[in-house]
Write an enzyme that holds these catalytic residues in place. Structure first.
Site, PDB file in Angstrom:
ATOM      1  N   HIS A   8      62.594 -11.253   8.375  1.00  0.00           N
ATOM      2  CA  HIS A   8      63.481  -9.881   8.600  1.00  0.00           C
ATOM      3  C   HIS A   8      63.037  -9.882   9.839  1.00  0.00           C
ATOM      4  O   HIS A   8      61.921 -10.548  10.628  1.00  0.00           O
ATOM      5  CB  HIS A   8      63.592  -8.050   8.266  1.00  0.00           C
ATOM      6  CG  HIS A   8      64.006  -8.644   6.766  1.00  0.00           C
ATOM      7  ND1 HIS A   8      63.295  -8.086   5.823  1.00  0.00           N
ATOM      8  CD2 HIS A   8      65.076  -9.466   6.730  1.00  0.00           C
ATOM      9  CE1 HIS A   8      64.320  -7.783   4.683  1.00  0.00           C
ATOM     10  NE2 HIS A   8      65.113  -8.147   4.860  1.00  0.00           N
ATOM     11  N   LYS A  12      59.299 -11.192  12.066  1.00  0.00           N
ATOM     12  CA  LYS A  12      59.692 -12.612  12.351  1.00  0.00           C
ATOM     13  C   LYS A  12      58.209 -13.383  13.752  1.00  0.00           C
ATOM     14  O   LYS A  12      57.772 -14.024  13.114  1.00  0.00           O
ATOM     15  CB  LYS A  12      60.787 -12.520  13.413  1.00  0.00           C
ATOM     16  CG  LYS A  12      62.024 -12.262  12.892  1.00  0.00           C
ATOM     17  CD  LYS A  12      63.426 -13.577  14.124  1.00  0.00           C
ATOM     18  CE  LYS A  12      64.905 -12.910  13.193  1.00  0.00           C
ATOM     19  NZ  LYS A  12      64.784 -13.285  11.566  1.00  0.00           N
ATOM     20  N   GLY A  55      70.452 -14.456   7.072  1.00  0.00           N
ATOM     21  CA  GLY A  55      70.340 -13.932   6.280  1.00  0.00           C
ATOM     22  C   GLY A  55      71.697 -12.677   6.506  1.00  0.00           C
ATOM     23  O   GLY A  55      72.769 -12.647   4.533  1.00  0.00           O
ATOM     24  N   ASP A  60      70.731 -16.029   2.635  1.00  0.00           N
ATOM     25  CA  ASP A  60      70.293 -15.833   1.822  1.00  0.00           C
ATOM     26  C   ASP A  60      70.396 -16.141   0.091  1.00  0.00           C
ATOM     27  O   ASP A  60      70.149 -16.964  -0.234  1.00  0.00           O
ATOM     28  CB  ASP A  60      69.683 -14.456   1.422  1.00  0.00           C
ATOM     29  CG  ASP A  60      69.510 -13.860   2.279  1.00  0.00           C
ATOM     30  OD1 ASP A  60      68.286 -13.750   3.107  1.00  0.00           O
ATOM     31  OD2 ASP A  60      69.224 -11.918   3.247  1.00  0.00           O
ATOM     32  N   ASP A  80      60.577  -6.653   5.508  1.00  0.00           N
ATOM     33  CA  ASP A  80      60.465  -5.451   5.971  1.00  0.00           C
ATOM     34  C   ASP A  80      61.344  -4.108   5.109  1.00  0.00           C
ATOM     35  O   ASP A  80      61.859  -3.613   5.224  1.00  0.00           O
ATOM     36  CB  ASP A  80      61.519  -4.974   7.887  1.00  0.00           C
ATOM     37  CG  ASP A  80      61.128  -3.756   7.852  1.00  0.00           C
ATOM     38  OD1 ASP A  80      60.588  -2.996   8.386  1.00  0.00           O
ATOM     39  OD2 ASP A  80      61.749  -3.631   9.260  1.00  0.00           O
ATOM     40  N   HIS A  87      72.470  -6.513   3.957  1.00  0.00           N
ATOM     41  CA  HIS A  87      72.475  -7.666   2.865  1.00  0.00           C
ATOM     42  C   HIS A  87      71.443  -7.220   1.851  1.00  0.00           C
ATOM     43  O   HIS A  87      71.162  -7.751   1.115  1.00  0.00           O
ATOM     44  CB  HIS A  87      72.535  -8.769   3.902  1.00  0.00           C
ATOM     45  CG  HIS A  87      71.127  -8.987   4.301  1.00  0.00           C
ATOM     46  ND1 HIS A  87      71.017  -8.329   5.483  1.00  0.00           N
ATOM     47  CD2 HIS A  87      70.528  -9.715   3.745  1.00  0.00           C
ATOM     48  CE1 HIS A  87      69.945  -8.637   5.579  1.00  0.00           C
ATOM     49  NE2 HIS A  87      69.200  -9.727   4.793  1.00  0.00           N
ATOM     50  N   ASP A  90      72.318  -9.055  -1.414  1.00  0.00           N
ATOM     51  CA  ASP A  90      71.834 -10.606  -1.126  1.00  0.00           C
ATOM     52  C   ASP A  90      70.894 -10.558  -1.369  1.00  0.00           C
ATOM     53  O   ASP A  90      70.226 -11.709  -1.594  1.00  0.00           O
ATOM     54  CB  ASP A  90      72.350 -10.970   0.364  1.00  0.00           C
ATOM     55  CG  ASP A  90      73.845 -11.228   0.142  1.00  0.00           C
ATOM     56  OD1 ASP A  90      74.646 -10.801  -0.645  1.00  0.00           O
ATOM     57  OD2 ASP A  90      74.540 -10.974   1.388  1.00  0.00           O
ATOM     58  N   ARG A  96      65.543 -11.532  -7.374  1.00  0.00           N
ATOM     59  CA  ARG A  96      65.565 -11.784  -8.961  1.00  0.00           C
ATOM     60  C   ARG A  96      65.326 -13.479  -9.346  1.00  0.00           C
ATOM     61  O   ARG A  96      65.547 -13.179 -10.943  1.00  0.00           O
ATOM     62  CB  ARG A  96      67.644 -11.003  -9.393  1.00  0.00           C
ATOM     63  CG  ARG A  96      67.788 -11.092 -11.225  1.00  0.00           C
ATOM     64  CD  ARG A  96      68.900 -10.398 -11.478  1.00  0.00           C
ATOM     65  NE  ARG A  96      70.039 -11.311 -10.431  1.00  0.00           N
ATOM     66  CZ  ARG A  96      70.729 -12.244 -10.918  1.00  0.00           C
ATOM     67  NH1 ARG A  96      70.004 -12.574 -12.464  1.00  0.00           N
ATOM     68  NH2 ARG A  96      71.293 -12.946 -10.428  1.00  0.00           N
TER      69      ARG A  96
END
Length: 124
Positions: A8, A12, A55, A60, A80, A87, A90, A96
């Site tokens: 995130h 970075k 992302g 993602d 973060d 998102h 996502d 998962r």
């Protein structure tokens, strides 16, 4: 191994520092990354990174698709947890999928370093 590197915005710099510390290990593997993270690792660390979209624009999900097809072996996703992400669905889907497919996943530096140390003494 095929390793995805994602971070995130507020993480970075942590990802760049991490990649510099473990450059010798990461260089032995195929690296993938979301847009900006992959670009920064390539430019600032000198490692080749196959880049997906950013992302929020689907990166993602692209990593998740590779993972579901058996084409990703490890994910390092420096998240973060204190900043809402547009998102988030996502991100949750990617996490998962890691659980469903038993893919090692690090969402913080402590776990990422443990994964790198596990690779240090192994030949792939």
């Amino acid at each position: 191994m095929r390793i995805a590197l994602v971070a995130h915005d507020k993480k970075k710099e942590d990802m760049i520092d991490f990649a510099k510390r473990y450059k010798d290990i990461l260089a032995k593997h195929e690296l993938y990354g979301t847009g900006t993270t992959g670009k920064l690792i390539n430019e600032e660390v000198g490692l080749p990174v196959t880049r997906f979209l950013s992302g929020p624009l689907g990166g993602d999900q692209q990593i998740g698709a590779k993972l579901a097809q058996g084409e990703m072996d490890m994910i390092i996703f420096l998240r973060d947890p204190l900043t809402p992400q547009p998102h988030e669905p996502d991100i949750s889907a990617l996490l998962r999928l890691c659980d469903v497919h038993c893919i090692p996943l690090a969402t913080n530096l402590g776990t990422a370093e443990v994964l790198m140390r596990s690779l240090k003494d192994r030949e792939y």
